[in-house]
Design an enzyme around this catalytic site. Structure first.
Site, PDB file in Angstrom:
ATOM      1  CB  ILE A  16     -15.218 -12.008  15.021  1.00  0.00           C
ATOM      2  CG1 ILE A  16     -14.189 -10.917  14.923  1.00  0.00           C
ATOM      3  CG2 ILE A  16     -15.011 -13.082  14.016  1.00  0.00           C
ATOM      4  CD1 ILE A  16     -14.205  -9.953  16.070  1.00  0.00           C
ATOM      5  NE  ARG A  18     -25.154 -10.639  15.081  1.00  0.00           N
ATOM      6  CZ  ARG A  18     -25.357 -11.931  14.895  1.00  0.00           C
ATOM      7  NH1 ARG A  18     -24.361 -12.790  15.102  1.00  0.00           N
ATOM      8  NH2 ARG A  18     -26.530 -12.386  14.507  1.00  0.00           N
ATOM      9  CB  SER A  37     -24.786 -20.435   9.064  1.00  0.00           C
ATOM     10  OG  SER A  37     -24.990 -21.198  10.226  1.00  0.00           O
ATOM     11  NE  ARG A  38     -21.173 -24.851  12.757  1.00  0.00           N
ATOM     12  CZ  ARG A  38     -20.913 -25.102  14.034  1.00  0.00           C
ATOM     13  NH1 ARG A  38     -20.210 -26.174  14.351  1.00  0.00           N
ATOM     14  NH2 ARG A  38     -21.326 -24.309  14.989  1.00  0.00           N
ATOM     15  CE1 TYR A  59     -20.000 -22.146   7.861  1.00  0.00           C
ATOM     16  CE2 TYR A  59     -18.094 -23.435   8.519  1.00  0.00           C
ATOM     17  CZ  TYR A  59     -19.155 -22.626   8.848  1.00  0.00           C
ATOM     18  OH  TYR A  59     -19.376 -22.284  10.160  1.00  0.00           O
ATOM     19  CG  HIS A  80      -9.084 -19.811  11.605  1.00  0.00           C
ATOM     20  ND1 HIS A  80      -8.361 -18.884  12.324  1.00  0.00           N
ATOM     21  CD2 HIS A  80     -10.377 -19.605  11.958  1.00  0.00           C
ATOM     22  CE1 HIS A  80      -9.174 -18.153  13.070  1.00  0.00           C
ATOM     23  NE2 HIS A  80     -10.407 -18.587  12.874  1.00  0.00           N
ATOM     24  CE  LYS A  98      -6.857 -13.285  17.287  1.00  0.00           C
ATOM     25  NZ  LYS A  98      -7.978 -13.504  18.279  1.00  0.00           N
ATOM     26  CG  ASP A 180      -8.938 -15.603  21.616  1.00  0.00           C
ATOM     27  OD1 ASP A 180      -9.408 -16.038  20.549  1.00  0.00           O
ATOM     28  OD2 ASP A 180      -9.441 -14.646  22.238  1.00  0.00           O
TER      29      ASP A 180
HETATM   30  N1  LIG Z   1     -10.041  -9.608  15.436  1.00  0.00           N
HETATM   31  C1  LIG Z   1     -10.612  -9.634  16.624  1.00  0.00           C
HETATM   32  O1  LIG Z   1     -10.637  -8.645  17.373  1.00  0.00           O
HETATM   33  C2  LIG Z   1     -11.269 -10.869  17.079  1.00  0.00           C
HETATM   34  C3  LIG Z   1     -12.128 -10.833  18.185  1.00  0.00           C
HETATM   35  C4  LIG Z   1     -12.790 -11.985  18.543  1.00  0.00           C
HETATM   36  C5  LIG Z   1     -12.544 -13.146  17.829  1.00  0.00           C
HETATM   37  N2  LIG Z   1     -11.669 -13.177  16.790  1.00  0.00           N
HETATM   38  C6  LIG Z   1     -11.405 -14.414  16.038  1.00  0.00           C
HETATM   39  O2  LIG Z   1     -12.575 -14.748  15.301  1.00  0.00           O
HETATM   40  C7  LIG Z   1     -12.767 -16.161  15.324  1.00  0.00           C
HETATM   41  C8  LIG Z   1     -14.209 -16.402  15.751  1.00  0.00           C
HETATM   42  O3  LIG Z   1     -14.419 -15.846  17.018  1.00  0.00           O
HETATM   43  P1  LIG Z   1     -15.886 -15.441  17.547  1.00  0.00           P
HETATM   44  O4  LIG Z   1     -15.671 -14.777  18.840  1.00  0.00           O
HETATM   45  O5  LIG Z   1     -16.637 -14.770  16.489  1.00  0.00           O
HETATM   46  O6  LIG Z   1     -16.488 -16.909  17.805  1.00  0.00           O
HETATM   47  P2  LIG Z   1     -18.022 -17.314  17.939  1.00  0.00           P
HETATM   48  O7  LIG Z   1     -18.842 -16.154  18.382  1.00  0.00           O
HETATM   49  O8  LIG Z   1     -18.037 -18.572  18.727  1.00  0.00           O
HETATM   50  O9  LIG Z   1     -18.465 -17.632  16.435  1.00  0.00           O
HETATM   51  C9  LIG Z   1     -17.827 -18.623  15.651  1.00  0.00           C
HETATM   52  C10 LIG Z   1     -18.776 -19.042  14.541  1.00  0.00           C
HETATM   53  O10 LIG Z   1     -18.102 -20.070  13.788  1.00  0.00           O
HETATM   54  C11 LIG Z   1     -19.040 -21.041  13.344  1.00  0.00           C
HETATM   55  N3  LIG Z   1     -18.487 -22.363  13.698  1.00  0.00           N
HETATM   56  C12 LIG Z   1     -17.999 -23.259  12.840  1.00  0.00           C
HETATM   57  N4  LIG Z   1     -17.565 -24.340  13.462  1.00  0.00           N
HETATM   58  C13 LIG Z   1     -17.792 -24.157  14.775  1.00  0.00           C
HETATM   59  C14 LIG Z   1     -17.582 -24.953  15.932  1.00  0.00           C
HETATM   60  N5  LIG Z   1     -17.031 -26.159  15.869  1.00  0.00           N
HETATM   61  N6  LIG Z   1     -17.934 -24.435  17.125  1.00  0.00           N
HETATM   62  C15 LIG Z   1     -18.471 -23.217  17.219  1.00  0.00           C
HETATM   63  N7  LIG Z   1     -18.722 -22.419  16.143  1.00  0.00           N
HETATM   64  C16 LIG Z   1     -18.373 -22.885  14.931  1.00  0.00           C
HETATM   65  C17 LIG Z   1     -20.375 -20.732  14.003  1.00  0.00           C
HETATM   66  O11 LIG Z   1     -21.227 -20.213  12.975  1.00  0.00           O
HETATM   67  P3  LIG Z   1     -22.246 -21.162  12.179  1.00  0.00           P
HETATM   68  O12 LIG Z   1     -22.480 -22.383  13.008  1.00  0.00           O
HETATM   69  O13 LIG Z   1     -23.466 -20.313  12.015  1.00  0.00           O
HETATM   70  O14 LIG Z   1     -21.580 -21.486  10.879  1.00  0.00           O
HETATM   71  C18 LIG Z   1     -20.082 -19.641  15.032  1.00  0.00           C
HETATM   72  O15 LIG Z   1     -21.075 -18.695  15.099  1.00  0.00           O
HETATM   73  C19 LIG Z   1     -11.716 -16.743  16.258  1.00  0.00           C
HETATM   74  O16 LIG Z   1     -10.711 -17.382  15.532  1.00  0.00           O
HETATM   75  C20 LIG Z   1     -11.139 -15.547  16.989  1.00  0.00           C
HETATM   76  O17 LIG Z   1      -9.737 -15.638  17.231  1.00  0.00           O
HETATM   77  C21 LIG Z   1     -11.054 -12.046  16.411  1.00  0.00           C
END
Ligand SMILES: NC(=O)c1ccc[n+]([C@@H]2O[C@H](COP(=O)([O-])OP(=O)(O)OC[C@H]3O[C@@H](n4cnc5c(N)ncnc54)[C@H](OP(=O)(O)O)[C@@H]3O)[C@@H](O)[C@H]2O)c1
Length: 332
Positions: A16, A18, A37-38, A59, A80, A98, A180
């Site tokens: 997300i 990206r 990023s971490r 962060y 969050h 969200k 989600d």
């Molecule tokens: N609005 C929408 O349409 C939409 C769609 C999908 C998701 N979302 C929301 O966006 C959020 C992220 O979703 P995503 O799909 O982007 O997730 P994701 O691809 O797993 O990415 C999450 C990022 O958070 C960081 N992170 C920090 N602590 C972490 C942990 N304990 N485990 C895994 N990653 C961690 C990581 O980046 P670093 O390690 O590089 O810091 C990771 O790349 C969620 O809350 C989701 O509800 C929204």
């Protein structure tokens, strides 16, 4: 504001992050400035991919940077609250994905921090911001549908990755369909019908202990009813139907990414289909709206107010209590 445009930072480098970076390209008031990023190497790669200069390996650093005005939180739900509070403590305006957080207590602490730091805070419920939703709100306000009596809305999809450690199924990351996906129809119900007076629910709790699909039945003080559904087990219609005394509106698939709706007059011949395709990928609308609020010195959004985000979280807490679904964050 030091620059003409809002200088955006993003926390997290996943899917997300990206999508949001792409959306920023289509805003008139924002520019992507920094990524955190971490892992510093991951931040550098992301910065290179998006052609930006500032990459942070923690962060904390982005929260403290004076080259960033606003931070978008793109980490799993379970982080969050912590990431938002850290950013606000650094004086940044925060747009948090969200669900706003995992539970009511976390949302309360975020709102309290925004008040004490006097910064703008908003839940990134992006579905509320596309132009089609402005039109829907106009229709509802003008009484085009008459009195709204029922809402049907669902969001289910079948994830390719069913990794029990991944954020969708892992209780440590507050996984499950409610937080989600269910949040979309629940937020839509809140926007249209307000606060429910009664909530009934059924869930299928999967092997990892989180809800893999769930149904929600809400009723309201004037007898209105909302039937809502979320699923990580199958692709559902992903549509919304709002029925009123004078007519109904269908928000076509994918209703959480609203670009097409049809109004049908009750017992009449008037059928009107409106299409409003996105300019950009859709994330630009929430970013633009947030940017305007920040430039105007506002501290919250009238489209996604803090009290409403809090109330939605209370409803999701109530639902989870009915299922006995407790996350580790609930015990803190
Ligand atoms: N609005 C929408 O349409 C939409 C769609 C999908 C998701 N979302 C929301 O966006 C959020 C992220 O979703 P995503 O799909 O982007 O997730 P994701 O691809 O797993 O990415 C999450 C990022 O958070 C960081 N992170 C920090 N602590 C972490 C942990 N304990 N485990 C895994 N990653 C961690 C990581 O980046 P670093 O390690 O590089 O810091 C990771 O790349 C969620 O809350 C989701 O509800 C929204």
């Amino acid at each position: 504001m030091k620059d003409e445009k809002i200088r955006w930072g993003i926390i997290g480098t996943g899917r997300i992050a990206r999508a949001f970076a792409e959306g920023l390209k289509f805003t008139t008031n924002g520019v992507f400035k920094a990524i955190a990023s971490r892992d510093y190497e991951r931040a550098k790669l992301f910065a290179k991919e998006w052609n930006i200069d500032l990459a942070f390996g923690s962060y904390q650093e982005i929260a403290g940077s004076d080259e960033v005005d606003a931070i978008y939180i793109a980490t799993p739900h379970s982080s969050h609250a912590e990431n938002s509070i850290l950013s606000m403590q650094g004086g940044k305006a925060v747009l948090c994905e969200k669900p706003f957080a995992v539970n009511t207590k976390e949302v309360e602490s975020m709102i309290s921090e925004s008040k004490s730091q006097n910064v703008l805070l908003m839940e990134g419920m992006w579905s509320r911001f596309p132009p089609l939703m402005d039109l829907l709100r106009d229709w509802l306000d003008s009484g085009k549908l008459g009195e709204v009596r029922t809402l049907h809305a669902d969001f289910g999809f079948l994830p390719k990755d069913r990794n029990p450690q991944g954020r969708l199924f892992n209780p440590e990351l507050a996984g499950g369909s409610l937080l989600d996906l269910g949040i979309y129809p629940i937020s839509l119900a809140s926007m249209i019908l307000g606060k429910p007076s009664r909530i009934e629910t059924i869930a299928n709790i999967g092997e990892t202990g989180v809800d893999e699909q769930a149904a929600f039945l809400f009723s309201y003080t004037k007898g209105e009813i909302a039937m809502l559904l979320s699923s990580l087990e199958c692709e559902t219609r992903q549509e919304a139907f709002i029925s009123g005394s004078l007519g109904n509106v269908r928000i076509h698939k994918q209703c959480w990414k609203p670009q097409k709706m049809t109004f049908t007059e009750t017992n009449g011949s008037n059928v009107d289909t409106i299409e409003m395709p996105f300019t950009g990928n859709g994330f630009n609308y929430e970013a633009e709206s947030f940017g305007n609020l920040l430039l105007d010195g506002k501290k919250e959004s009238p489209i996604m107010p803090l009290n409403e985000s809090l109330e939605i979280m209370r409803q999701m807490d109530q639902i989870r209590r009915k299922w006995n679904l407790v996350y580790p964050m609930d015990k803190q």
